[in-house]
Write an enzyme that holds these catalytic residues in place. Structure first.
Site, PDB file in Angstrom:
ATOM      1  N   SER A 111       0.833  -1.201   0.000  1.00  0.00           N
ATOM      2  CA  SER A 111       0.000   0.000   0.000  1.00  0.00           C
ATOM      3  C   SER A 111       0.872   1.258   0.000  1.00  0.00           C
ATOM      4  O   SER A 111       1.693   1.428  -0.905  1.00  0.00           O
ATOM      5  CB  SER A 111      -0.966  -0.032   1.195  1.00  0.00           C
ATOM      6  OG  SER A 111      -1.997   0.918   1.038  1.00  0.00           O
TER       7      SER A 111
ATOM      8  N   GLU B 114      -9.251  -5.132  -3.982  1.00  0.00           N
ATOM      9  CA  GLU B 114      -8.599  -4.134  -3.144  1.00  0.00           C
ATOM     10  C   GLU B 114      -9.560  -3.176  -2.441  1.00  0.00           C
ATOM     11  O   GLU B 114      -9.507  -2.970  -1.230  1.00  0.00           O
ATOM     12  CB  GLU B 114      -7.621  -3.300  -3.989  1.00  0.00           C
ATOM     13  CG  GLU B 114      -6.468  -4.067  -4.583  1.00  0.00           C
ATOM     14  CD  GLU B 114      -5.301  -4.211  -3.638  1.00  0.00           C
ATOM     15  OE1 GLU B 114      -5.420  -3.843  -2.454  1.00  0.00           O
ATOM     16  OE2 GLU B 114      -4.247  -4.722  -4.089  1.00  0.00           O
TER      17      GLU B 114
ATOM     18  N   HIS C  82      -7.896  -5.409   0.296  1.00  0.00           N
ATOM     19  CA  HIS C  82      -6.644  -4.720   0.597  1.00  0.00           C
ATOM     20  C   HIS C  82      -6.108  -5.211   1.945  1.00  0.00           C
ATOM     21  O   HIS C  82      -6.859  -5.321   2.907  1.00  0.00           O
ATOM     22  CB  HIS C  82      -6.920  -3.218   0.661  1.00  0.00           C
ATOM     23  CG  HIS C  82      -5.716  -2.345   0.642  1.00  0.00           C
ATOM     24  ND1 HIS C  82      -4.839  -2.314  -0.413  1.00  0.00           N
ATOM     25  CD2 HIS C  82      -5.243  -1.441   1.543  1.00  0.00           C
ATOM     26  CE1 HIS C  82      -3.888  -1.428  -0.168  1.00  0.00           C
ATOM     27  NE2 HIS C  82      -4.100  -0.897   1.025  1.00  0.00           N
TER      28      HIS C  82
END
Length: 484
Positions: A194, A320, A419
């Site tokens: 990320s 995600e 995610h």
């Protein structure tokens, strides 16, 4: 303590004593820079003064000051553990056998995510001991300043991309010290997830840090997020100072250093609320274009050949954006028209209509919220990752692309492979996520998947290849390795 093996290593600032845990020796909480307090708050990282006695390195240092993560509902809650004093530290994990044979191992420097607003390299989520032992590599995790303390843009007082400057200081520390921990400073991979992936790519493209990096590992980078424009960053800084009650004409450095860290965080929370818009995941402060650590966009860096010759492994999870929108009633109640309105603000009306129709056709049974979320998954994460991979592979560079598809067995929130879902699999830290719906109902097969995923990535760190994994070719979807 009886039954625990201790190992002492000499760094350039003093000796540290680590402990053996399973197949790795862990050294936690080693300062790489002076505490960013007093005159050093909102200043570039400075050298630590060092210590004379052997420093115990069994416990991680405190996190940098921060508020709770926006993704607590996904990853689970954490007890606040931040302290501005002593927060700039690294953690080093070296295979136990490295202390016996003396051979230098490849190094992975790993950056945590958290939207440039939260996170800590010292948390048990990122315990590098397991991947170090599994892959026979040295793993380094680190803290860097986040939120207003790391990304406030006031260049007139020296505050400009301080988080990236901290990360560059970590790489310098690695070059100067990692040999003593069994690592090879000539074989350093940078990686992260990320915001950490965004950071790792920036470091690999920046002429100031590019030369110390040999391989690049990027997980779920939000590469659809443009670096912050300096004019917008300055506007947000002005708004932040007003929320803090700093009068016009006052010395901002003196005023900011007189406030408590909690006051700084509280004002940042209010600024975040003021600027929040449906569907927008960007924080008020994050890397600023043209400031240290971000001299150019990643597109410009790639075009100028900054990544040439460095093997790349890059990927995303399948779903995600569910982490950001599954619990947001503003998104879950969208109609088709409202979803188009939100997207139009982001990309323009025609582009919004085109991309929304494409995803609607691909997902005929999906609700408007699900279509919108799929659009965001591609626009913020997948499209940029594939663009980077296509460019790198087209230049003849070794490139690997993956997609993590594993979803929880009990998926009450329809998160899918969301995610952060791959993190416990990479680090083998399933027990560190007791409240996470990502792992709900999982059985022992997850550990086998984790070993496979972590082994492939460790092989990449070691050799720039990944076992039987076929290298990626431009636009070759069949060459994307699926895990799960």
């Amino acid at each position: 303590m009886a039954g625990i093996e201790h190992t002492v290593v000499d760094t350039d600032r003093g000796k540290v004593r680590g402990i053996t845990e399973g197949g790795a020796v862990s050294f936690r909480g080693i300062p790489y820079a002076a505490s960013p307090v007093g005159e050093l708050r909102f200043a570039p990282p400075q050298a630590h003064p060092g210590w004379t006695e052997v420093r115990e390195a069994a416990q991680a240092g405190p996190s940098v000051p921060q508020a709770a993560s926006r993704l607590e509902r996904v990853q689970g809650r954490r007890v606040p553990d931040w302290n501005e004093d002593g927060c700039l530290t690294v953690n080093v994990f070296t295979p136990r056998r490295a202390r016996e044979d003396g051979a230098a191992r490849p190094v992975l420097v790993w950056w945590h995510g958290g939207g440039f607003t939260s996170g800590s390299g010292g948390w048990d989520w990122y315990d590098g001991g397991r991947p170090a032992a599994l892959g026979d590599i040295v793993v380094v995790t680190a803290n860097y300043r986040v939120g207003p303390l790391g990304y406030l843009y006031l260049p007139e007082i020296g505050a400009a991309n301080l988080g990236p400057q901290d990360q560059a200081a970590v790489l310098r520390w690695v070059q100067n010290n990692i040999t003593a921990f069994g690592g090879d400073p000539r074989a350093v991979a940078v990686g992260g997830q990320s915001a950490g992936a965004y950071s790792a790519l920036s470091l690999a493209l920046d002429p100031e840090t590019n030369g110390s990096i040999t391989r690049v590992l990027l997980e779920s980078g939000p590469f659809g997020l443009k670096p912050q424009d300096p004019h917008r960053a300055a506007e947000n800084a002005d708004a932040y100072l007003r929320l803090l009650g700093v009068p016009a004409g006052a010395d901002p450095a003196r005023a900011l250093r007189a406030l408590s860290a909690k006051q700084l965080l509280d004002a940042y929370g209010r600024l975040s609320a003021q600027l929040a818009a449906p569907g927008d995941v960007a924080p008020p402060m994050y890397p600023v274009l043209g400031a240290p650590g971000m001299p150019r966009t990643w597109q410009q860096g790639l075009a100028e050949g900054a990544l040439e010759g460095k093997p790349l492994l890059i990927g995303t999870t399948r779903d995600e954006a569910t982490a950001f929108f599954a619990f947001d009633p503003r998104i879950q109640t969208l109609t088709d028209a409202a979803a188009l309105d939100v997207l139009s603000v982001q990309v323009g009306r025609q582009a919004a209509q085109d991309v929304y129709q494409q995803h609607s056709a691909r997902l005929p049974q999906a609700t408007p919220a699900q279509v919108f979320t799929a659009v965001q998954t591609d626009g913020l994460f997948r499209d940029g990752s594939l663009e980077i991979a296509d460019h790198h592979a087209a230049g003849g560079n070794t490139t690997y692309v993956y997609q993590f598809d594993h979803a929880p067995a009990e998926d009450r929130y329809a998160l899918g492979a969301t995610h952060c879902a791959e993190l416990p699999f990479l680090f083998g830290t399933f027990d560190a996520y007791p409240d996470s719906p990502v792992l709900a109902g999982a059985d022992d097969t997850r550990r086998a998947l984790g070993r496979e995923f972590a082994t492939r990535l460790a092989e990449f760190v070691t050799a720039g290849t990944a076992g039987d994994w076929l290298p990626y070719a431009p636009a070759a979807a069949a060459r994307i390795r699926h895990f799960g």
